[in-house]
Design an enzyme around this catalytic site. Structure first.
Site, PDB file in Angstrom:
ATOM      1  N   SER A 707       0.832  -1.214   0.000  1.00  0.00           N
ATOM      2  CA  SER A 707       0.000   0.000   0.000  1.00  0.00           C
ATOM      3  C   SER A 707       0.865   1.262   0.000  1.00  0.00           C
ATOM      4  CB  SER A 707      -0.947   0.000   1.215  1.00  0.00           C
ATOM      5  OG  SER A 707      -1.852  -1.070   1.144  1.00  0.00           O
ATOM      6  N   SER A 880      -5.841   0.007  -0.927  1.00  0.00           N
ATOM      7  CA  SER A 880      -5.876  -1.349  -1.461  1.00  0.00           C
ATOM      8  C   SER A 880      -5.891  -2.423  -0.383  1.00  0.00           C
ATOM      9  CB  SER A 880      -4.708  -1.616  -2.423  1.00  0.00           C
ATOM     10  OG  SER A 880      -4.743  -2.962  -2.863  1.00  0.00           O
ATOM     11  N   GLU A 881      -4.782  -2.606   0.360  1.00  0.00           N
ATOM     12  CA  GLU A 881      -4.624  -3.863   1.088  1.00  0.00           C
ATOM     13  C   GLU A 881      -5.517  -3.997   2.308  1.00  0.00           C
ATOM     14  OE1 GLU A 881      -0.523  -5.684   0.546  1.00  0.00           O
ATOM     15  OE2 GLU A 881      -0.123  -3.542   0.483  1.00  0.00           O
ATOM     16  N   ALA A 882      -5.835  -2.893   2.947  1.00  0.00           N
ATOM     17  CA  ALA A 882      -6.736  -3.003   4.103  1.00  0.00           C
ATOM     18  C   ALA A 882      -8.068  -3.617   3.701  1.00  0.00           C
ATOM     19  CB  ALA A 882      -6.967  -1.623   4.714  1.00  0.00           C
TER      20      ALA A 882
END
Length: 970
Positions: A707, A880-882
């Site tokens: 991220s 994105s990753e969360a």
């Protein structure tokens, strides 16, 4: 070979084609004609990317044999629906509704939607969803909602109820673009089918190109190689060379980082081509190089590999048993460990047990998260050739161009400073392309024959070759006081990193940082261990390492809330961190948006609970689940990003960077931060030209991972923009033109470099205590899932999903929401269906459980909470990753809330839920898994670590390694 000449009406024009009726599919024929908008992903008819309209009906052309197509048939491809200068409303809507991400599936979806609107120009949203389900159109990026939005918007235009302008984003008059839904620069080429992905590039390469096929024996997970016989293969038609490990001019060993202080690894473990051992099912032992792809594949099938079977350890639990043999001789199977101690645990780990034992309430459990496959629709294809400057050039899918060069290292005999990587249009990755194993294969082939090559894997070959999310077994316990405040936690994670070790030392940080995030936990005793097995290797996947943590901690939070008779939402409200509280690593959260996020979620939660109770029946049980999540931003103290801004002769700005565009928005993200950084110049998007993702002309911007890209690139862009504008600025405050700069001898090209060391206090986790603050920012999500469980079958359907998120100031709302929708869809798949455990079964996306559109709810609410990040560019963080960190646990918690079946080991397939329902129906009790044996008792291991501390080197560790990739890697 007998060929057939036939006439077809293609996109309204009569065309003559010559084909092989016994072999060619309709997709083959269309693509040979240059109509490469018809993409081939799975090549088995389960993804829909190859959709065309044949005689008025949508079909999947990859499985439609040309011999079954009648002459003079009418065919419509994406190229016949609209062109860049004459777009169809569907294409306009796709660009403006955020329906374009990686774009690989886009032509197939638009063609499919075109077929729907030919039959029905006023569909309901559910009719659109039914249509895409029926025609097996899969999107792995978007989560589908935006695709339905686009169809509904286009249909309005076709019915005359709206104009094209009404569905097109209009730039604001004040040119304030940051945060707005600007259309991606690459969207036009994607919606018209003109974006050239790997297979398209291969078709358009010079005739001299050779084709490479891999030899994957697929006979065992673990074996000695006794002999490789390529004699028959070498005699096959068109074969130029069969390459084995003996033909590789370099070390044949891929470079591997080994940075964790407690790592036991002394040697890199992965070979480019297997020589003496096969360590996993997907290992490659040889390459067949021939004049055509068919000849290469035929030759590859003739390579004979003689083996001696060795013991196979296909899970963490098998590999860490006392009698298990070492998979790699230089290291025990457990290759690294990361402890976490806080509060009483810092004094004596066993005191955490005392705190929990003396607390009035506690729960414990053991959990398993699966080997999740990425399932990008496009597989793996690489071109390699020597360019005009003598550089070995790779055109490929890579999430880190410069990092890939480092990972190739000295393995194939070409100096790293003589390699160049260019990113093709990329049909998503989600993490698997952070590994450069495919580039090593392609490079080895190009070096062996000194000619340009194209390496193309079938989807099944790619599925077995590419890495997967690390499976994880975990044991945990959490306790609280009478008021429901957490008093202490313990946890023990055992991560399965598969056959190879690269990245193992990094991923173990994540459970040790994100278990019980973002709660206030005063006392902690935890440990993360990671081991080699003989299954597919672990690699990056969105939210790398943290879903495994939340699988344990967010389930335990629900279990403890139930035990004390407290609503799970209120239990979390009581325990979220407030300003001044620290995380389990004894450091500040940096931001504290938790209360605001929960207040935003509260009305949605209360409504969902009420509706679930009203709709619940014995046949269809309804439930609601909630889960906190989040992830770090950047790769930590060693992270850097360099970009270049140049004032061109026409007074436009050229930006050079390697913000790798995987579908997440590397192009629009780069454009947004550049527009904002250069706002004083009054420039518009038309004044900026992006030159991206070619190491020959672009500086090292770091990976598209962690991220980090928006945060790092944005800060680097601010630095470069300030330097450029300072040079352009005249005494009266106006700005010089290019001609004026040249006339005055002022430089027109400026570099911006940003390093994470600019943020004070960044340090690695202490290898003895887990205390540390490795990254400068976080992202936060709060997920709510609404499910329905069919009690007759056990099938779970997610009927609604709400996500409150905080990623700082939003740069482009469509791009961020696109990541949210996509991450949620992956989370649902992770919870319910996705798996790569059975290598004989999980060959393609459908068999591996990819969610189709009816598996993902149309009802998805996204609610931003923008807490400004003072160290981030323009107040932004990362994204994105969360969005894929914990949504799966919200689904699992909802299943329990609906029907009383708690799933401890995912995926929660119907048969598993049904088995639980049957036990409950008989008055029985579902017994949770027994505590897993993860290699030793948690507290014994923590005591051993305490008795054998290692030096905590922090930044010194990296500084001592220097800047050269040769020094950083084996």
């Amino acid at each position: 070979m007998k060929l057939r000449k036939m006439w077809l009406n293609i996109n309204g024009a009569k065309r003559m084609v010559v084909c092989n009726p016994e072999k060619d599919s309709l997709a083959d024929v269309l693509r040979r004609m240059g109509l490469t908008g018809t993409k081939v992903g799975c090549n088995t008819g389960v993804c829909g990317s190859c959709s065309v309209i044949l005689n008025g009906k949508v079909i999947r052309s990859c499985v439609k044999k040309i011999k079954t197509v009648e002459e003079y048939s009418k065919i419509i491809t994406i190229e016949g629906i609209g062109t860049p200068n004459s777009l169809h409303p569907l294409q306009v809507a796709w660009m403006n509704c955020g329906a374009v991400q990686c774009g690989f599936c886009t032509p197939g979806f638009i063609v499919s939607a075109y077929g729907l609107l030919m039959e029905n120009d006023n569909p309901t949203r559910e009719e659109v969803r039914d249509w895409f389900q029926k025609h097996r159109n899969v999107c792995r990026c978007t989560g589908y909602k935006q695709l339905v939005d686009a169809v509904m918007a286009a249909a309005k235009v076709l019915r005359g109820e709206a104009k094209i302008e009404d569905i097109t984003f209009q730039l604001p008059e004040d040119n304030e673009c940051y945060g707005k839904p600007l259309v991606r620069p690459s969207a036009l080429s994607k919606v018209t089918g003109l974006a050239d992905y790997g297979d398209d590039v291969e078709l358009k390469m010079p005739a001299e190109i050779l084709h490479v096929a891999v030899v994957q024996p697929r006979v065992a997970h673990h074996a000695k190689i006794l002999n490789i016989d390529s004699s028959e293969a070498e005699a096959m038609p068109g074969v130029v060379k069969i390459v084995t490990h003996k033909d590789i001019e370099g070390t044949n060993v891929m470079a591997e980082a080994n940075l964790h202080e407690r790592s036991t690894i002394t040697l890199p473990s992965r070979k480019v081509l297997a020589d003496d051992r096969i360590f996993r099912y997907g290992d490659v032992v040889a390459l067949a190089i021939a004049d055509t792809k068919d000849h290469a594949r035929a030759a590859a099938a003739k390579v004979k590999v003689e083996i001696e079977q060795l013991p196979e350890y296909l899970s963490y639990l098998e590999a860490v048993m006392p009698d298990a043999m070492r998979i790699h001789e230089d290291t025990p199977n457990i290759v690294a460990m990361q402890p976490v101690l806080k509060g009483a645990g810092l004094e004596d780990a066993s005191r955490v047990v005392e705190v929990m034992d003396n607390s009035p309430y506690s729960v414990e459990g053991s959990f398993y998260s699966s080997r999740e496959p990425h399932l990008s629709i496009e597989g793996d294809i690489v071109q390699a050739y020597f360019d005009e400057d003598g550089f070995l050039t790779f055109q490929c899918k890579s999430q880190g161009l410069y990092t890939s060069i480092s990972r190739i290292g000295n393995s194939i005999g070409v100096p790293m400073d003589k390699m160049r990587i260019v990113q093709n249009f990329t049909g998503a990755s989600f993490g698997w392309s952070t590994n450069a194993g495919d580039l090593c294969l392609a490079g080895a082939a190009a070096v062996a024959v000194k000619r340009p090559i194209s390496l193309s894997m079938s989807y099944e070959e790619h599925q077995h070759f590419s890495g997967k999310r690390c499976p994880c077994h975990s044991n945990g316990r959490v306790a609280c006081d009478e008021k429901g405040k957490i008093t202490a936690v313990e946890f023990d994670f055992g991560m399965d990193h598969g056959a190879y070790s690269w990245g193992a030392d990094h991923v173990i940080e994540k459970p040790s940082r994100f278990a019980f995030f973002p709660y206030r936990v005063p006392h902690v005793a935890g440990l993360t261990r990671i081991a080699n097995t003989n299954h597919n290797y672990g690699t990056a996947y969105r939210s790398y390492g943290s879903p495994q943590a939340y699988t344990l901690s967010e389930a335990l939070m629900d279990m403890l809330a139930e035990k004390i008779g407290m609503d799970p939402f209120e239990f979390r409200w009581a325990n979220i961190a407030r300003p001044g509280d620290t995380n389990i690593n004894s450091c500040s959260f940096k931001e504290y948006p938790m209360e605001e996020m929960m207040e935003k979620m509260r009305p949605y939660y209360e409504k969902a609970v009420t509706e679930a109770k009203e709709a619940d029946t014995p046949e269809k049980r309804r439930g609601v689940g909630i889960a906190w999540g989040g992830f770090n931003v950047t790769e930590g103290g060693t992270d850097q990003c360099t970009i270049i801004l140049e004032l061109a002769s026409d007074n436009t700005i050229i930006k050079y960077d390697t913000w790798q565009e995987m579908g997440q928005g590397g192009d629009i993200g780069s454009l947004m931060v550049t527009l904002e950084a250069l706002k004083p110049l009054g420039i518009t998007r038309d004044n900026i030209r992006l030159e991206q993702n070619d190491t020959k002309i672009c500086p090292d911007g770091g990976m598209s991972a962690a991220s980090r890209s928006h945060y790092m690139n944005g800060n680097a862009t601010k630095i470069a923009a300030e330097r450029l504008m300072n040079a352009m600025r005249k005494a009266d405050g106006t700005y010089r033109t290019y001609a004026e700069m040249v006339a005055e001898g002022i430089e027109t090209r400026y570099e911006g470099k940003y390093e994470c060391t600019a943020t004070p206090g960044i340090t690695r986790l202490d290898p003895n205590t887990g205390i540390g603050d490795p990254t400068p920012a976080y992202t936060y999500v709060l997920n709510l899932a609404e499910v329905e469980v069919d009690t007759a079958t056990g099938k779970t359907t997610v009927i609604g999903f709400t996500c409150v998120y905080d990623v700082g100031k939003i740069g482009n709302i469509q791009a961020v929401n696109g990541q949210a929708y996509g991450g949620i869809s992956h989370s649902i798949g992770f919870a319910l269906s996705e798996d790569y455990s059975d290598v004989k079964k999980h060959k393609n996306i459908a068999a591996s459980g990819v969610p189709y559109i009816k598996d993902i709810p149309d009802k998805i609410n996204l609610i931003p909470c923008e807490t400004i990040r003072p160290d981030g560019p323009f107040g932004s963080s990362g994204a994105s990753e969360a969005f894929q960190s914990s949504g799966h646990v919200a689904v699992l918690n909802a299943i329990y809330n609906a029907c009383g079946v708690r799933i401890y080991e995912i995926p929660a397939k119907p048969e598993k839920v049904k088995a639980g329902l049957d036990i409950l129906a008989k008055g029985g009790k579902i017994e949770p898994p027994k505590k897993y044996f993860l290699g030793s008792d948690l507290y014994e291991e923590l005591e051993n670590i305490k008795a054998n501390p290692v030096a905590f080197r922090g930044h010194e560790m990296f500084e001592a390694l220097g800047d050269s990739p040769d020094q950083k890697f084996f």
